[in-house]
Scaffold this motif. Structure first.
Motif, short mmCIF file in Angstrom:
data_model
loop_
_atom_site.label_atom_id
_atom_site.label_comp_id
_atom_site.label_asym_id
_atom_site.label_seq_id
_atom_site.Cartn_x
_atom_site.Cartn_y
_atom_site.Cartn_z
N SER A 1 0.86 -1.19 0.00
CA SER A 1 0.00 0.00 0.00
C SER A 1 0.90 1.24 0.00
CB SER A 1 -0.86 0.01 1.27
OG SER A 1 0.00 0.20 2.38
N GLN A 2 0.26 2.42 -0.15
CA GLN A 2 1.06 3.65 -0.14
C GLN A 2 1.78 3.82 1.22
OE1 GLN A 2 -0.58 7.79 -0.19
NE2 GLN A 2 0.13 7.78 -2.32
N ASP A 3 1.09 3.47 2.31
CA ASP A 3 1.73 3.59 3.63
C ASP A 3 2.93 2.64 3.75
OD1 ASP A 3 -0.02 5.48 4.41
OD2 ASP A 3 -1.30 4.15 5.62
N GLN A 4 2.76 1.45 3.21
CA GLN A 4 3.88 0.50 3.28
C GLN A 4 5.04 0.97 2.39
OE1 GLN A 4 1.42 -2.74 2.13
NE2 GLN A 4 1.25 -3.55 4.22
N MET A 5 4.71 1.54 1.23
CA MET A 5 5.77 2.07 0.36
C MET A 5 6.53 3.17 1.10
SD MET A 5 5.54 0.33 -2.47
CE MET A 5 6.63 1.18 -3.59
N THR A 6 5.78 4.03 1.79
CA THR A 6 6.41 5.13 2.54
C THR A 6 7.31 4.55 3.63
OG1 THR A 6 4.47 6.46 2.09
CG2 THR A 6 5.90 7.24 3.85
N LYS B 1 13.59 6.75 -4.40
CA LYS B 1 12.54 7.71 -4.76
C LYS B 1 11.26 6.93 -5.02
CE LYS B 1 15.06 9.82 -7.90
NZ LYS B 1 15.26 10.54 -9.13
N TYR B 2 10.15 7.52 -4.57
CA TYR B 2 8.84 6.88 -4.75
C TYR B 2 8.00 7.78 -5.64
CZ TYR B 2 4.17 5.21 -3.39
OH TYR B 2 2.87 4.75 -3.40
N PHE B 3 7.46 7.21 -6.70
CA PHE B 3 6.71 8.01 -7.66
C PHE B 3 5.21 8.06 -7.35
CE2 PHE B 3 10.54 7.32 -10.20
CZ PHE B 3 10.72 8.58 -10.73
N GLY B 4 4.81 7.39 -6.26
CA GLY B 4 3.37 7.26 -6.01
C GLY B 4 2.79 8.30 -5.07
N TYR B 5 3.62 9.25 -4.58
CA TYR B 5 3.07 10.26 -3.67
C TYR B 5 2.03 11.12 -4.38
CZ TYR B 5 6.93 9.27 -0.45
OH TYR B 5 7.82 8.65 0.41
N ALA C 1 2.08 3.68 -8.16
CA ALA C 1 1.73 3.47 -6.74
C ALA C 1 2.69 2.50 -6.05
CB ALA C 1 0.30 2.95 -6.63
N THR C 2 3.33 1.63 -6.80
CA THR C 2 4.21 0.65 -6.16
C THR C 2 5.64 0.70 -6.74
OG1 THR C 2 3.62 -1.12 -7.71
CG2 THR C 2 2.27 -0.92 -5.71
N LEU C 3 5.97 1.85 -7.35
CA LEU C 3 7.27 1.95 -8.04
C LEU C 3 8.32 2.69 -7.21
CD1 LEU C 3 8.92 1.65 -10.67
CD2 LEU C 3 8.01 3.86 -11.38
N LEU C 4 9.48 2.08 -7.09
CA LEU C 4 10.62 2.73 -6.44
C LEU C 4 11.76 2.89 -7.44
CD1 LEU C 4 10.55 0.77 -3.08
CD2 LEU C 4 9.90 3.16 -3.43
N ASP C 5 12.58 3.88 -7.17
CA ASP C 5 13.63 4.22 -8.11
C ASP C 5 14.89 4.58 -7.33
OD1 ASP C 5 14.13 5.68 -11.02
OD2 ASP C 5 15.05 6.79 -9.39
N MET C 6 16.00 4.16 -7.86
CA MET C 6 17.26 4.45 -7.16
C MET C 6 18.33 4.85 -8.16
SD MET C 6 19.25 1.83 -4.66
CE MET C 6 20.39 1.23 -5.87
N ASP D 1 16.57 -6.37 4.05
CA ASP D 1 16.30 -6.27 5.50
C ASP D 1 15.07 -5.42 5.75
OD1 ASP D 1 18.48 -7.72 6.11
OD2 ASP D 1 19.72 -6.04 6.85
N VAL D 2 15.02 -4.26 5.08
CA VAL D 2 13.89 -3.34 5.32
C VAL D 2 12.58 -4.01 4.88
CG1 VAL D 2 12.88 -1.12 4.63
CG2 VAL D 2 15.32 -1.26 5.18
N LEU D 3 12.61 -4.68 3.74
CA LEU D 3 11.37 -5.31 3.26
C LEU D 3 10.90 -6.40 4.23
CD1 LEU D 3 11.85 -5.54 -0.62
CD2 LEU D 3 10.63 -3.85 0.72
N ARG D 4 11.84 -7.06 4.88
CA ARG D 4 11.46 -8.09 5.86
C ARG D 4 10.75 -7.46 7.06
NH1 ARG D 4 15.95 -11.09 4.17
NH2 ARG D 4 17.40 -9.82 5.39
N GLN D 5 11.18 -6.19 7.35
CA GLN D 5 10.61 -5.52 8.55
C GLN D 5 9.25 -4.89 8.30
OE1 GLN D 5 13.77 -2.82 9.55
NE2 GLN D 5 15.19 -4.54 9.60
N VAL D 6 8.93 -4.57 7.02
CA VAL D 6 7.66 -3.92 6.73
C VAL D 6 6.61 -5.01 6.46
CG1 VAL D 6 6.41 -2.39 5.14
CG2 VAL D 6 8.77 -1.88 5.79
N ASP D 7 5.61 -5.07 7.33
CA ASP D 7 4.57 -6.11 7.16
C ASP D 7 3.70 -5.82 5.97
OD1 ASP D 7 5.30 -7.56 9.32
OD2 ASP D 7 4.02 -6.43 10.72
#
Ligand SMILES: Cc1ncc(COP(=O)(O)O)c(C=O)c1O
Length: 398
Positions: free
Chosen positions: A310-315, A329-333, A366-371, A391-397
């Motif tokens: 979700s957007q909250d999880q992406m954040t 960078k997140y393009f879904g804001y 909504a679900t795109l990240l960029d680096m 690691d971070v993805l493991r921590q975000v439910d």
């Protein structure tokens, strides 16, 4: 907790030759591109000649920025106030800005989950415009054979925005070799670095003659070396406004010395990209955009999607990575941040474009990240970045 220490904005120093040439220009005081002598045509003119050879194009013009290059490219190609210009809904703000600068109207086209222009939507909207300004956004090339066919069938003039795809290929043609006119950026985070700057290439005499005049050549167009016949420019001169946006000799000097290293640097970006892509692909829940077999990309940035987030999880992912030094960078804001903005935040465009009119682009972003992948990172850095993201993805439910 693992922590990445390097900056995502730090570029490599310019080659020694750039430093020498720039110093020489500053010493002579001859920074203006038309301040030349009989035995020295100046760095701007030489840059145009050398970039035309690199690109395999007949003509080249160096200007103040890629956004400016796009603006005069469209004018030179015949865009008039009120015209529609098809363009990707997923692009950076200077692109609709350049269309607006022409008094024209962007017709935004949907984005596929592989970050390319949606060909079905493009076909559906073709009746609304005679121009397509195609951004190879974040270096993802669309199916250029299909684009060429669509443009030929519908008599659409193609303008390529190669801000992110300098050095890439589609089959045996370089990105930028398909457009009637094509534009490149030399802003610091692109593949050539002069702080700001743009390059425009074309094989079309009339387009390039007009572009040179529009860029502010006064009656000094004979000082261009990668230019059409002077007589053609002379014929058009009094009917073409001067929209002053030239490149100076200092920036051109900085760029010239980078061109011989460009292909080597593209290979260095790809070495880093491949480590990142392989690592990210192996993490559960991560999807990388597919690429066409005909495409040879330059991986100076990497994009990945988290389709179930979700957007909250992406954040939360962006924040978690930032805390460990990895800048995503997140393009879904919903609202613009930093360099990124979603199409519905360009509210000056015919009173805004509602997000629901381009659902596939909204879904993708909504679900795109960029680096960014600067060349100051080494292979070990890329492995560490993958570990941190995992690691971070493991921590975000989810
Ligand atoms: C896709 C795209 N097109 C065009 C531009 C404009 O480039 P410039 O900053 O050189 O004007 C940018 C800028 O980053 C961009 O990302």
């Amino acid at each position: 907790m693992k922590r990445f220490q390097k900056s995502f904005l730090k570029q490599e120093p310019l080659p020694q030759r750039s430093i020498e040439w720039v110093t020489e220009v500053m010493t002579t005081g001859r920074l203006h591109r038309y301040d030349v002598t009989d035995d020295d045509p100046g760095h701007a003119a030489l840059l145009e000649q050398e970039f035309a050879v690199y690109q395999g194009s007949r003509f080249c013009l160096a200007v103040a920025s890629c956004g400016y290059a796009l603006y005069i490219a469209m004018l030179a190609a015949g865009v008039k106030p009120g015209d529609g210009v098809l363009c990707n809904a997923f692009t950076l703000a200077p692109v609709p800005g350049a269309i607006d600068n022409c008094g024209a109207k962007p017709i935004l086209v949907e984005t596929t989950r592989d970050l390319t222009i949606d060909l079905d939507d493009l076909r559906a909207k073709c009746g609304q415009a005679k121009f397509l300004l195609l951004s190879h956004m974040r270096g993802h090339l669309s199916d250029m054979d299909a684009i060429r066919d669509i443009c030929a069938e519908r008599s659409i003039t193609l303008i390529e925005d190669c801000a992110h795809s300098l050095g890439a290929w589609w089959g045996d043609k370089r990105s930028g070799g398909f457009g009637e006119v094509s534009c490149f950026s030399t802003q610091s985070y692109k593949h050539l670095n002069s702080g700001e700057g743009g390059l425009l290439v074309s094989d079309n005499e009339d387009i390039m003659a007009k572009a040179i005049l529009l860029s502010g050549s006064y009656m000094l167009f004979d000082r261009h070396l990668a230019a059409p016949d002077e007589n053609r420019m002379a014929e058009l001169a009094t009917m073409t406004p001067n929209y002053s946006g030239r490149m100076d000799n200092m920036r051109a000097a900085a760029l010239r010395a980078q061109i011989p290293n460009l292909d080597v640097n593209c290979a260095r970006w790809n070495e880093r990209y491949e480590v990142l892509a392989e690592g990210l692909q192996a993490i559960a829940g991560v999807r990388l955009p597919n690429r066409f077999a005909e495409e040879r990309y330059v991986g100076s940035s990497i994009q990945f999607c988290l389709p179930d987030y979700s957007q909250d999880q992406m954040t939360a992912v962006v924040q978690g990575c930032a805390e460990q030094g990895v800048e995503l960078k997140y393009f879904g804001y919903d609202e613009p941040r930093g360099y990124t903005s979603r199409f519905d935040s360009w509210r000056y465009l015919h009173h805004g474009i509602q997000p629901e009119t381009l659902p596939s682009t909204i879904r993708t972003l909504a679900t795109l990240l960029d680096m960014r992948v600067p060349l100051t990172f080494d292979i070990e850095d890329c492995h560490l970045i993958v570990e941190i993201i995992a690691d971070v993805l493991r921590q975000v439910d989810v």
